[in-house]
Design a protein around this motif. Structure first.
Motif, PDB file in Angstrom:
ATOM      1  N   ASN A  17       0.857  -1.259  -0.030  1.00 15.34           N
ATOM      2  CA  ASN A  17      -0.132  -0.016  -0.055  1.00 15.34           C
ATOM      3  C   ASN A  17       0.990   1.314  -0.107  1.00 15.34           C
ATOM      4  O   ASN A  17       0.627   2.337   0.590  1.00 15.34           O
ATOM      5  CB  ASN A  17      -0.825  -0.067   1.210  1.00 15.34           C
ATOM      6  N   ALA A  18       1.774   1.264  -0.881  1.00 10.75           N
ATOM      7  CA  ALA A  18       2.742   2.291  -1.012  1.00 10.75           C
ATOM      8  C   ALA A  18       2.195   3.671  -1.370  1.00 10.75           C
ATOM      9  O   ALA A  18       1.201   3.577  -2.179  1.00 10.75           O
ATOM     10  CB  ALA A  18       3.864   2.106  -1.943  1.00 10.75           C
ATOM     11  N   LEU A  19       2.491   4.629  -1.062  1.00 13.47           N
ATOM     12  CA  LEU A  19       1.709   6.235  -1.307  1.00 13.47           C
ATOM     13  C   LEU A  19       2.404   6.456  -2.393  1.00 13.47           C
ATOM     14  O   LEU A  19       3.266   7.644  -2.346  1.00 13.47           O
ATOM     15  CB  LEU A  19       1.652   6.870  -0.065  1.00 13.47           C
ATOM     16  N   THR A  20       1.957   6.147  -3.718  1.00 17.54           N
ATOM     17  CA  THR A  20       2.592   6.926  -4.903  1.00 17.54           C
ATOM     18  C   THR A  20       1.544   8.342  -5.067  1.00 17.54           C
ATOM     19  O   THR A  20       0.619   8.346  -4.417  1.00 17.54           O
ATOM     20  CB  THR A  20       2.236   5.834  -6.002  1.00 17.54           C
ATOM     21  N   LEU A  21       1.982   9.031  -5.920  1.00 17.87           N
ATOM     22  CA  LEU A  21       1.359  10.241  -6.057  1.00 17.87           C
ATOM     23  C   LEU A  21      -0.122   9.910  -6.660  1.00 17.87           C
ATOM     24  O   LEU A  21      -1.044  10.696  -6.287  1.00 17.87           O
ATOM     25  CB  LEU A  21       1.902  11.111  -7.371  1.00 17.87           C
ATOM     26  N   GLU A  22      -0.609   8.856  -7.344  1.00 18.73           N
ATOM     27  CA  GLU A  22      -1.537   8.389  -7.775  1.00 18.73           C
ATOM     28  C   GLU A  22      -2.301   7.971  -6.809  1.00 18.73           C
ATOM     29  O   GLU A  22      -3.694   8.524  -6.651  1.00 18.73           O
ATOM     30  CB  GLU A  22      -1.589   7.348  -8.819  1.00 18.73           C
ATOM     31  N   VAL A  23      -2.000   7.157  -5.607  1.00 16.82           N
ATOM     32  CA  VAL A  23      -2.673   6.727  -4.503  1.00 16.82           C
ATOM     33  C   VAL A  23      -2.960   7.966  -3.610  1.00 16.82           C
ATOM     34  O   VAL A  23      -4.157   7.935  -3.103  1.00 16.82           O
ATOM     35  CB  VAL A  23      -1.931   5.550  -3.850  1.00 16.82           C
ATOM     36  N   LEU A  24      -2.110   9.014  -3.367  1.00 22.94           N
ATOM     37  CA  LEU A  24      -2.376   9.979  -2.517  1.00 22.94           C
ATOM     38  C   LEU A  24      -3.416  10.943  -3.279  1.00 22.94           C
ATOM     39  O   LEU A  24      -4.306  11.384  -2.408  1.00 22.94           O
ATOM     40  CB  LEU A  24      -1.179  10.714  -2.381  1.00 22.94           C
ATOM     41  N   ARG A  25      -3.505  10.949  -4.354  1.00 20.84           N
ATOM     42  CA  ARG A  25      -4.550  11.965  -4.956  1.00 20.84           C
ATOM     43  C   ARG A  25      -5.696  11.261  -4.861  1.00 20.84           C
ATOM     44  O   ARG A  25      -6.969  11.930  -4.797  1.00 20.84           O
ATOM     45  CB  ARG A  25      -4.139  12.170  -6.477  1.00 20.84           C
ATOM     46  N   ASP A  26      -5.977   9.917  -5.187  1.00 26.57           N
ATOM     47  CA  ASP A  26      -7.167   9.069  -5.286  1.00 26.57           C
ATOM     48  C   ASP A  26      -7.583   9.275  -3.490  1.00 26.57           C
ATOM     49  O   ASP A  26      -8.880   9.484  -3.338  1.00 26.57           O
ATOM     50  CB  ASP A  26      -7.015   7.710  -5.515  1.00 26.57           C
ATOM     51  N   LEU A  27      -6.487   9.084  -2.795  1.00 27.52           N
ATOM     52  CA  LEU A  27      -6.994   9.109  -1.216  1.00 27.52           C
ATOM     53  C   LEU A  27      -7.563  10.457  -0.780  1.00 27.52           C
ATOM     54  O   LEU A  27      -8.642  10.342  -0.209  1.00 27.52           O
ATOM     55  CB  LEU A  27      -5.852   8.743  -0.427  1.00 27.52           C
ATOM     56  N   ALA A  48      -5.319  -2.723   2.755  1.00 25.46           N
ATOM     57  CA  ALA A  48      -5.410  -4.166   2.372  1.00 25.46           C
ATOM     58  C   ALA A  48      -4.087  -5.150   2.462  1.00 25.46           C
ATOM     59  O   ALA A  48      -2.997  -4.581   2.285  1.00 25.46           O
ATOM     60  CB  ALA A  48      -5.964  -4.094   0.777  1.00 25.46           C
ATOM     61  N   GLY A  49      -4.295  -6.426   2.652  1.00 22.97           N
ATOM     62  CA  GLY A  49      -3.142  -7.179   2.623  1.00 22.97           C
ATOM     63  C   GLY A  49      -2.512  -7.255   4.065  1.00 22.97           C
ATOM     64  O   GLY A  49      -3.261  -6.976   5.149  1.00 22.97           O
ATOM     65  N   ARG A  50      -1.181  -7.375   4.061  1.00 24.02           N
ATOM     66  CA  ARG A  50      -0.446  -7.691   5.226  1.00 24.02           C
ATOM     67  C   ARG A  50       0.092  -6.335   5.936  1.00 24.02           C
ATOM     68  O   ARG A  50       0.355  -6.300   7.145  1.00 24.02           O
ATOM     69  CB  ARG A  50       0.844  -8.498   5.036  1.00 24.02           C
ATOM     70  N   ASP A  51      -0.009  -5.176   5.121  1.00 28.72           N
ATOM     71  CA  ASP A  51       0.432  -4.037   5.728  1.00 28.72           C
ATOM     72  C   ASP A  51      -0.521  -3.052   5.694  1.00 28.72           C
ATOM     73  O   ASP A  51      -1.416  -2.975   5.006  1.00 28.72           O
ATOM     74  CB  ASP A  51       1.679  -3.374   4.906  1.00 28.72           C
ATOM     75  N   PHE A  52      -0.251  -2.055   6.641  1.00 25.98           N
ATOM     76  CA  PHE A  52      -1.284  -0.866   6.836  1.00 25.98           C
ATOM     77  C   PHE A  52      -0.835   0.065   5.506  1.00 25.98           C
ATOM     78  O   PHE A  52      -1.470   0.332   4.583  1.00 25.98           O
ATOM     79  CB  PHE A  52      -1.181  -0.199   8.178  1.00 25.98           C
ATOM     80  N   CYS A  53       0.382   0.485   5.702  1.00 24.84           N
ATOM     81  CA  CYS A  53       1.017   1.308   4.486  1.00 24.84           C
ATOM     82  C   CYS A  53       2.718   1.410   4.795  1.00 24.84           C
ATOM     83  O   CYS A  53       3.021   1.952   6.037  1.00 24.84           O
ATOM     84  CB  CYS A  53       0.359   2.769   4.530  1.00 24.84           C
ATOM     85  N   LEU A  54       3.322   1.193   3.954  1.00 28.87           N
ATOM     86  CA  LEU A  54       4.780   1.126   3.984  1.00 28.87           C
ATOM     87  C   LEU A  54       5.234   2.292   3.522  1.00 28.87           C
ATOM     88  O   LEU A  54       6.648   2.720   3.494  1.00 28.87           O
ATOM     89  CB  LEU A  54       5.225   0.067   2.950  1.00 28.87           C
ATOM     90  N   GLY A  55       4.695   3.502   3.446  1.00 32.39           N
ATOM     91  CA  GLY A  55       5.009   4.810   3.301  1.00 32.39           C
ATOM     92  C   GLY A  55       5.001   5.040   1.919  1.00 32.39           C
ATOM     93  O   GLY A  55       4.439   4.585   1.029  1.00 32.39           O
ATOM     94  N   GLY A  56       5.682   6.106   1.621  1.00 30.87           N
ATOM     95  CA  GLY A  56       6.001   6.746   0.255  1.00 30.87           C
ATOM     96  C   GLY A  56       6.682   5.597  -0.758  1.00 30.87           C
ATOM     97  O   GLY A  56       7.300   4.707  -0.250  1.00 30.87           O
ATOM     98  N   PRO A  80       7.915  18.963  -3.566  1.00 31.95           N
ATOM     99  CA  PRO A  80       7.642  17.902  -4.788  1.00 31.95           C
ATOM    100  C   PRO A  80       6.018  17.515  -4.700  1.00 31.95           C
ATOM    101  O   PRO A  80       5.602  17.585  -3.527  1.00 31.95           O
ATOM    102  CB  PRO A  80       8.374  16.789  -4.453  1.00 31.95           C
ATOM    103  N   ALA A  81       5.593  17.255  -5.867  1.00 30.62           N
ATOM    104  CA  ALA A  81       4.159  16.706  -5.753  1.00 30.62           C
ATOM    105  C   ALA A  81       3.609  16.000  -4.703  1.00 30.62           C
ATOM    106  O   ALA A  81       2.683  15.996  -4.067  1.00 30.62           O
ATOM    107  CB  ALA A  81       3.721  16.578  -7.268  1.00 30.62           C
ATOM    108  N   PRO A  82       4.134  14.574  -4.492  1.00 37.29           N
ATOM    109  CA  PRO A  82       3.855  13.643  -3.877  1.00 37.29           C
ATOM    110  C   PRO A  82       3.865  14.207  -2.408  1.00 37.29           C
ATOM    111  O   PRO A  82       3.000  13.805  -1.478  1.00 37.29           O
ATOM    112  CB  PRO A  82       4.931  12.425  -3.851  1.00 37.29           C
TER     113      PRO A  82
END
Length: 260
Positions: A17-27, A48-56, A80-82
């Motif tokens: 659940n890495a926080l890509t720019l796309e994921v961050l914008r959707d969130l 989702a899955g085994r991790d909450f979020c592994l960060g950027g 930066p945008a992210p």
């Protein structure tokens, strides 16, 4: 959404659940939508899955670092945008009037840890861990981690953690008050949803003002805080929910609150 509870799930399990720019914008879009939905009384954020979020995203981070090193006119003022997108998500979560519960199902690392801190309550699975991660990359914090952590666990505990950046297992997180409960992994969502539904059944005015006033108390003088508390109290007396509560108390029933 059901029973006034909205669930937001980071759904890129293959990447932790890495926080890509796309994921961050959707969130960010999803959080904005919840803010405008009067039917939402509680939000649960999980992964989702085994991790909450592994960060950027490390790939995006490497690209940003390379671009900045290659420029002669780089400036810390050029965010930066992210990083901007993460800040917008954090501000959006903090701006929600309703409570936000983080159901931390696995590792929360770096910006994922910051996301958990931006929530009002954190419930952790027994196999979860909170990993600062920034120091191992040579980075400083982002996502307001350094703002939230002293407010959550107190400065005397936050500063050593920010300096030393250990990995906090669930039991250690509970001991310092970072999370309010640790439960078996298989029970995490049922416990989080049970707590969320209990909050959703409470009078919205009571819950939302409790959240708002608690946050304001960290920066307001006592007299000003009392003034705002009195304003909210009087505003609440004018709601139909208060009348429902009074009627139910006389009849011995539990009131059903509708938020008006």
């Amino acid at each position: 959404m059901s029973d006034g509870v909205a669930v937001l799930s980071l759904d890129r399990p293959r990447t932790g659940n890495a926080l890509t720019l796309e994921v961050l914008r959707d969130l960010g879009t999803a959080v904005t939508g919840l803010r405008d939905d009067a039917a939402v009384r509680v939000v649960v954020l999980t992964g989702a899955g085994r991790d909450f979020c592994l960060g950027g995203s490390l790939d995006e981070l490497a690209g940003l670092a390379g671009d900045l090193r290659a420029r002669d006119d780089r400036s810390a003022e050029e965010v930066p945008a992210p990083v901007r997108a993460l800040a917008e998500v954090v501000l959006g979560l903090a701006a929600l009037e309703c409570p936000v519960i983080a159901a931390v199902n696995g590792q929360a690392a770096g910006a994922g840890f910051s996301l958990a801190l931006a929530c009002d309550l954190r419930i952790a699975s027994a196999r979860s861990a909170f990993n600062f991660a920034y120091g191992a990359l040579g980075c400083s914090t982002d996502g307001a981690m350094s703002w939230f952590l002293p407010r959550v666990v107190g400065l005397s505990q936050a500063l050593p953690l920010l300096l030393e950046q250990p990995v906090l297992r669930a039991t250690a997180a509970l001991r310092i008050g970072l999370v309010s409960a640790v439960v078996p992994a298989d029970d995490l969502m049922s416990v989080a949803l049970h707590r969320a539904r209990a909050l959703a059944r409470a009078a919205p005015h009571s819950v939302r003002t409790a959240k708002s006033l608690a946050h304001q108390a960290l920066s307001l003088p006592l007299a000003e805080h009392l003034r705002r508390e009195h304003e909210d109290f009087v505003r609440g007396l004018g709601t139909r929910d208060v009348q429902r509560g009074l009627n139910a108390r006389e009849s011995g029933n539990w009131p059903e609150f509708h938020g008006n």
